[in-house]
Design an enzyme around this catalytic site. Structure first.
Site, PDB file in Angstrom:
ATOM      1  CG  ASP A   1       0.396  12.449  53.347  1.00  0.00           C
ATOM      2  OD1 ASP A   1       0.337  13.473  52.582  1.00  0.00           O
ATOM      3  OD2 ASP A   1      -0.466  11.745  53.450  1.00  0.00           O
TER       4      ASP A   1
ATOM      5  CE  LYS B   1     -15.960   6.406  55.172  1.00  0.00           C
ATOM      6  NZ  LYS B   1     -16.516   7.470  55.010  1.00  0.00           N
TER       7      LYS B   1
END
Length: 882
Positions: free
Chosen positions: A647, A536
């Site tokens: 990524d 998170k």
């Protein structure tokens, strides 16, 4: 053109959609009592719910409260969601009883709220007590809220119970202090007694016994878990009058492959059948799903699994919520359901059970958990059906609830943990024995402090007894971490310096875990601004007024340790205007937390689709692409060795308050070839599917051209404003790369451009931009341009846009985003060949970011003479901060 078959369409993809709005009829409870215990006045909590002072009516307490004390907490923890009901308490020195008159026909929620603080000088560890009811139920036994909250690093705890109807129309709740040394106290901050609809009228199928069921209609239940599968936290105010809390399931999904998350569109309508009440779950639960994805080979080789530690010697009910959102015919998607490694249902077909899509339903399965080592968890797993040979080898789930059923003696209380052992570990952090005070994911924490608070007790036990199961999983090639007290990563637990080597730990500011808790208000759900594979991300404030983004690891993935180390190592050594800046880190108590500059405007994806934000203009999008290209070009050529991001995607391109684009998330980054003769790095495939270089996927050979491929997908994403992969679309459109390439070669690309910008793009600019994107996603790396060439072409596209609009680029862009090419002719910017030298790019930003420096970080220079003399790759040289 290569078809979709040649590109890997695997999972690990977030396909977020605008949240659909479905109207549901709210439930109106006959009884609704919210007691603010120890208070003399009625008050509203943070959700606007009214809590009554327990002094309002002398009948609440049997002796009108004469044998108890009204006390106020000595301090307020930042992690409390509201002062009500937590800052006042009713403290008992002897047995005391709360009385409630209730509707005899209704089930009732009973929620007990505890804030383990000191009250008028009474130490929080002095409260040990049991809680029973007039109906013969034991809800808590020898309970210490302090022990659980301390070990789990939680500010408050809620226990939620569902009690069957009481024919007498009377319910009492008794608090009995238990001796601790010379002291004996009990306390409670808040009590809820609320009527609930009959959600448990049908028996649950006993797993492993096809002809047996468990009658739960007359049972008392404790809520252990309640997940909005594939979705975010749902507060009580959004739960159709039932005031339940639903949590993100991500931390409990086992293994590295966590499937595809899909959200229905804004106009999707649910159709509740007569046998499923509209309040079985909030519409938001049924409008989102986690499925396995679109690759049938991959899906047949793994299970989509959730694992949740529980107490031994109890029977549990797992309620699985389903709603088909995409398919419309039977046998398109069928799957087997397993609970605790036993077949609960074979060949489950949601459409087959509901006859059409958009119809909510749920299934209840009961399982007994014995008191045997390695058998202390609930496992729910889905696997595509092989027997039915469905059209898609896939499985899906929308929501998941787990309830504990009372024993024959009316007991719901878990076994008494050993607080001394756990508290010692809580105080000392992760020692050689391996259980840290708090290495928990945020969702686990909110489950402890939220409706599934009953799980806290289990966690302490599970932390002790989960060891065997972990070893079994490790031997089988899997991984497991406790959902209650996630185990410290074994390969680092014996290192005195934690996850980071000493030289890395000295590169950036070290934050204590207490600092992070204060900065995030104890990881408040309201401060969550994003979710990624690492964990998170929270908005926070440090040093009084400095806004930061705080990323906390999700311990359910073993790769988190490596990503944490990589991120600190990379960002501590690199500084560039278009790379997100790392301020510091925290690895106290087994945590892995990273602290970054706060990016005011969030991710690029949020401004393209599914973010609810106004669409960016074409010029603004092009500016951001240029900034991101600069950051990637610097990674490839500006440091001592090539750094491959691995990524690149729109969620990893962030935009700060001045609209400066910055590349983020270096957890998967890899150093490129270190010698002239080396052309690639051989490594296992990692990244995000939809953006993944097909050559890298096939050959496991990573090059900087893998980043170029991913960036090409980003360019098309910017142009079309749609996800890189969207399983809801027709087959030929699922992959953005394939679809955009098809349109580009058919000359129809202009027809699928985002309508918000379609009329803003200069024709020549569009051609240059699309040609650049097409070259980036070439099938082979050798066909693709370097990031230097990509940057050249994007700058040139901007000049073509400027010429079309009849002015120079100067002054037209948001602050800090000038290209540095004003005054040069468009022709002068066109590369002379397809392999233009990166050193010839003179338009890169050389100034530092406009944000004020953080003196916490020490800048480490890479000594590369070839680069150091180039203004294009200037790094900051101030040793005290950037």
């Amino acid at each position: 053109m290569a078809g979709t078959a040649r590109r890997p369409l695997l999972v690990l993809l977030l396909v977020a959609g605008a949240a659909a709005i479905a109207e549901s009829k709210p439930y109106a409870p006959a009884d609704r009592v919210l007691l603010n215990c120890g208070s003399a006045t009625d008050s509203l909590d943070g959700d606007g719910r009214k809590w009554m002072a327990d002094t309002n009516d002398d009948t609440w307490l049997t002796d009108s409260g004469k044998s108890s004390l009204m006390m106020a907490a000595d301090r307020m923890d930042n992690g409390l969601p509201s002062t009500i009901p937590y800052m006042t308490a009713r403290v008992f020195t002897m047995e005391a009883v709360y009385n409630f008159t209730v509707n005899p026909r209704d089930r009732h929620w009973v929620r007990l709220h505890f804030y383990p603080s000191s009250y008028n000088g009474l130490a929080p560890d002095g409260f040990h007590f049991s809680v029973t009811t007039s109906t013969g139920l034991t809800l808590l036994r020898n309970f210490s809220a302090y022990t659980y909250a301390k070990a789990l690093s939680q500010a408050f705890i809620i226990r939620e119970f569902s009690l069957p109807p009481t024919p007498a129309g009377f319910l009492s709740i008794t608090f009995t202090p238990m001796p601790v040394g010379n002291d004996t106290y009990a306390f409670v901050n808040g009590i809820e007694v609320i009527s609930m609809p009959d959600l448990f009228s049908d028996p649950a199928t006993m797993v492993g016994f096809a002809d047996q069921t468990v009658d739960i209609a007359g049972a008392a239940l404790q809520t252990m878990y309640r997940f909005n599968v594939g979705g975010m936290y749902i507060p009580p105010s959004n739960d159709s009058g039932l005031t339940r809390q639903w949590y993100d399931d991500t931390p409990y999904v086992l293994g590295p492959v966590q499937g595809v998350i899909y959200r229905a569109g804004p106009h999707f309508q649910l159709k509740y059948p007569s046998e499923v009440a509209e309040y079985a779950a909030p519409p938001e639960v049924y409008l989102g799903t986690r499925s396995m994805g679109s690759d049938p080979r991959l899906n047949q080789n793994y299970n989509l699994t959730w694992t949740m530690p529980v107490d031994c010697n109890f029977t549990y009910v797992a309620r699985l919520h389903f709603c088909e959102l995409l398919l419309s015919r039977p046998n398109q998607r069928a799957f087997d359901i397993y609970v605790n490694n036993k077949t609960a249902q074979s060949d489950a077909d949601v459409i087959g059970m509901t006859t059409e899509k958009g119809v909510p339903m749920y299934k209840d399965f009961a399982v007994s958990v014995a008191d045997e080592p390695g058998d202390e968890a609930m496992w729910v797993a889905l696997h595509p059906s092989v027997a039915l040979r469905p059209q898609f080898y896939d499985a899906t789930l929308n929501g998941l609830e787990v309830f504990k059923i009372n024993g024959t003696d009316g007991n719901l209380a878990g076994p008494n943990p050993d607080p001394s052992r756990l508290l010692a570990k809580a105080e000392l952090g992760a020692g050689d024995e391996g259980v840290p005070r708090t290495h928990g994911h945020r969702n686990m924490g909110t489950v402890m402090g939220g409706t599934a608070g009953g799980a806290a007790a289990l966690g302490l036990v599970a932390a002790i007894c989960v060891e065997k199961k972990s070893r079994e999983l490790a031997a089988a090639g899997g991984s497991h971490t406790s959902g209650w007290l996630p185990l410290f990563h074994s390969h680092t637990s014996n290192k005195s310096s934690g996850h980071l080597a000493a030289n890395l730990a000295g590169m950036c500011r070290h934050f204590s875990f207490a600092d992070i808790k204060v900065a995030t208000k104890n990881f408040s759900e309201s401060l969550v601004i994003g979710v990624g594979g690492f964990g998170k991300v929270y908005r926070g404030v440090v040093d009084g007024d400095t806004k930061v983004a705080i990323k906390r690891s999700n311990p359910s993935s073993e790769q988190g340790v490596h990503e944490f180390q990589t991120e600190v190592e990379m960002l501590s050594k690199l500084r560039h205007r278009h790379l997100v800046s790392l301020i510091g880190f925290c690895e106290d108590a087994g945590e892995m937390i990273l602290v970054y500059d706060y990016m005011e405007h969030g991710t690029l994806r949020e401004h393209l689709y599914m973010g609810g934000k106004p669409p960016l203009s074409w010029r603004h999008r092009l500016d951001i692409c240029i900034g991101a290209a600069r950051g990637l070009h610097y990674l490839h050529t500006g440091a001592k060795y090539t750094i491959i991001h691995r990524d690149v995607k729109t969620t990893n391109i962030l935009v700060d308050g001045d609209w400066v684009a910055k590349v983020s998330d270096f957890g998967l980054s890899k150093s490129g070839p270190t010698t002239v003769n080396q052309t690639h790095v051989s490594t296992m495939v990692k990244g995000s599917f939809g953006y993944l270089d097909p050559e890298y996927f096939r050959r496991q050979q990573l090059t900087d051209k893998s980043d170029v491929y991913s960036f090409g997908v980003v360019l098309f994403e910017v142009l079309l404003a749609r996800p890189a992969l969207d399983p809801a679309l027709p087959r030929e459109q699922v992959s953005l790369a394939d679809y955009a390439l098809l349109c580009q070669r058919n000359g129809t690309l202009k027809d699928v451009i985002d309508p918000a910008i379609k009329d803003q793009i200069a024709p020549e600019c569009l051609k240059k931009f699309a040609d650049t994107a097409e070259k980036c996603i070439g099938e082979q790396g050798i066909e693709r341009p370097s990031m230097g060439d990509v940057l050249w072409n994007l700058e040139f596209a901007m000049q073509l846009q400027d010429a079309f609009e009849g002015g120079s680029c100067g002054g037209r862009r948001p602050a800090g985003e000038g290209s540095g090419t004003a005054g040069r002719s468009a022709a002068a910017l066109e590369p002379s060949n397809s392999n233009g030298s990166a050193a010839s790019v003179t338009t890169l930003e050389t100034s530092s970011t406009t944000r004020p420096p953080h003196e916490a970080c020490i800048i480490v220079e890479e000594n590369d003479d070839e680069v150091a003399n180039s203004a294009a790759f200037s790094q900051l040289v101030r040793p005290t901060g950037r």
